[in-house]
Motif scaffolding. Structure first.
Motif, mmCIF file in Angstrom:
data_model
loop_
_atom_site.group_PDB
_atom_site.id
_atom_site.type_symbol
_atom_site.label_atom_id
_atom_site.label_comp_id
_atom_site.label_asym_id
_atom_site.label_seq_id
_atom_site.Cartn_x
_atom_site.Cartn_y
_atom_site.Cartn_z
ATOM 1 N N UNK A 1 41.562 -16.084 49.109
ATOM 2 C CA UNK A 1 41.995 -15.647 50.399
ATOM 3 C C UNK A 1 41.518 -16.678 51.417
ATOM 4 N N UNK A 2 42.366 -17.028 52.360
ATOM 5 C CA UNK A 2 42.065 -18.007 53.392
ATOM 6 C C UNK A 2 41.559 -17.287 54.630
ATOM 7 N N UNK A 3 40.310 -17.571 55.048
ATOM 8 C CA UNK A 3 39.746 -16.900 56.214
ATOM 9 C C UNK A 3 39.316 -17.928 57.253
ATOM 10 N N UNK A 4 39.339 -17.516 58.509
ATOM 11 C CA UNK A 4 38.988 -18.402 59.607
ATOM 12 C C UNK A 4 37.482 -18.612 59.645
ATOM 13 N N UNK A 12 41.512 -27.359 66.324
ATOM 14 C CA UNK A 12 42.296 -26.831 65.211
ATOM 15 C C UNK A 12 41.495 -25.790 64.429
ATOM 16 N N UNK A 13 42.161 -24.753 63.927
ATOM 17 C CA UNK A 13 41.445 -23.765 63.118
ATOM 18 C C UNK A 13 40.963 -24.378 61.800
ATOM 19 N N UNK A 14 39.764 -23.970 61.385
ATOM 20 C CA UNK A 14 39.187 -24.396 60.116
ATOM 21 C C UNK A 14 39.104 -23.157 59.244
ATOM 22 N N UNK A 15 39.655 -23.242 58.051
ATOM 23 C CA UNK A 15 39.675 -22.100 57.139
ATOM 24 C C UNK A 15 38.820 -22.371 55.905
ATOM 25 N N UNK A 16 38.320 -21.310 55.329
ATOM 26 C CA UNK A 16 37.579 -21.381 54.076
ATOM 27 C C UNK A 16 38.292 -20.503 53.061
ATOM 28 N N UNK A 24 43.470 -2.356 48.618
ATOM 29 C CA UNK A 24 44.609 -1.543 49.034
ATOM 30 C C UNK A 24 45.120 -2.098 50.358
ATOM 31 N N UNK A 25 46.429 -2.196 50.486
ATOM 32 C CA UNK A 25 47.003 -2.710 51.724
ATOM 33 C C UNK A 25 46.420 -4.053 52.094
ATOM 34 N N UNK A 26 45.909 -4.147 53.314
ATOM 35 C CA UNK A 26 45.326 -5.393 53.797
ATOM 36 C C UNK A 26 43.822 -5.459 53.629
ATOM 37 N N UNK A 27 43.273 -4.670 52.731
ATOM 38 C CA UNK A 27 41.822 -4.683 52.489
ATOM 39 C C UNK A 27 41.497 -5.431 51.203
ATOM 40 N N UNK A 28 40.370 -6.149 51.274
ATOM 41 C CA UNK A 28 39.950 -6.979 50.152
ATOM 42 C C UNK A 28 38.463 -6.780 49.890
ATOM 43 N N UNK A 29 38.063 -6.927 48.632
ATOM 44 C CA UNK A 29 36.647 -6.927 48.247
ATOM 45 C C UNK A 29 36.276 -8.383 47.992
ATOM 46 N N UNK A 30 35.309 -8.898 48.776
ATOM 47 C CA UNK A 30 34.896 -10.291 48.607
ATOM 48 C C UNK A 30 34.191 -10.462 47.267
ATOM 49 N N UNK A 31 34.603 -11.468 46.516
ATOM 50 C CA UNK A 31 34.017 -11.745 45.210
ATOM 51 C C UNK A 31 32.959 -12.837 45.277
ATOM 52 N N UNK A 32 32.818 -13.454 46.424
ATOM 53 C CA UNK A 32 31.803 -14.499 46.628
ATOM 54 C C UNK A 32 31.393 -14.468 48.088
ATOM 55 N N UNK A 33 30.223 -14.992 48.360
ATOM 56 C CA UNK A 33 29.746 -15.096 49.732
ATOM 57 C C UNK A 33 30.247 -16.410 50.321
ATOM 58 N N UNK A 34 30.874 -16.341 51.488
ATOM 59 C CA UNK A 34 31.372 -17.571 52.114
ATOM 60 C C UNK A 34 30.238 -18.505 52.541
ATOM 61 N N UNK A 35 30.557 -19.783 52.595
ATOM 62 C CA UNK A 35 29.590 -20.775 53.061
ATOM 63 C C UNK A 35 29.693 -20.979 54.567
ATOM 64 N N UNK A 36 30.882 -20.819 55.117
ATOM 65 C CA UNK A 36 31.109 -21.132 56.527
ATOM 66 C C UNK A 36 31.447 -19.926 57.398
ATOM 67 N N UNK A 37 31.853 -18.844 56.793
ATOM 68 C CA UNK A 37 32.255 -17.651 57.537
ATOM 69 C C UNK A 37 31.063 -16.710 57.632
#
Length: 146
Positions: A1-4, A12-16, A24-37
């Motif tokens: 998943x691409x997150x801001x 410019x926006x930077x995504x991780x 369900x729907x637009x909900x997600x369970x994160x499978x890893x901890x982001x480095x930048x978000x």
């Protein structure tokens, strides 16, 4: 998943790219901890808006910790020492192949004093700082989710 992750100096926006499973729907369970978000960790249930901003719906019970190398990269032995220290706490230490940063995911039950002791000791040996990714808001106030 691409997150801001933020906005570059050029505006410019930077995504991780963060591994996540759609629940369900637009909900997600994160499978890893982001480095930048900031604000979230592996196990959190999140929603992503159209711009890629993350909103945490439910905490997964993990602390997010990031450390960026002061020099070119962390040594393999430094990362392995951190992995061993956090394994005893049920934590996971991840680093990309270039080893310019590490991300730690550890259950909040490990306790702040223990986590801080590990990170401060490790930081002394590496010369690099570290920070919690999901403990404080943008004004450095505790989120108090734990």
């Amino acid at each position: 998943m691409n997150v801001l992750a933020g906005i570059s100096s050029a505006g410019q926006p930077v995504h991780e790219q963060v591994p996540a499973a759609q629940v369900v729907g637009g909900r997600y369970r994160l499978e890893a901890t982001p480095a930048l978000v900031d604000g979230c960790a592996a196990g959190d249930l999140v929603e992503i808006d159209d711009d890629g901003r993350v909103s945490v719906i439910e905490r997964g019970g993990n602390l997010a910790i990031q450390s960026f190398a002061e020099r070119d990269a962390f040594d393999v032995d430094q990362i392995e020492a951190l992995r061993k220290a956090f394994a005893a706490e049920g934590g996971l230490v991840e680093a990309p192949s270039h080893r310019r940063f590490v991300v730690v995911t550890v259950p909040v039950q490990a306790g702040f004093p223990r986590v801080e002791a590990i990170m401060n000791g490790w930081s002394e040996t590496t010369g690099s700082g570290w920070s919690f990714g999901n403990v404080f808001d943008k004004e450095e106030r505790p989120l108090n989710w734990w």
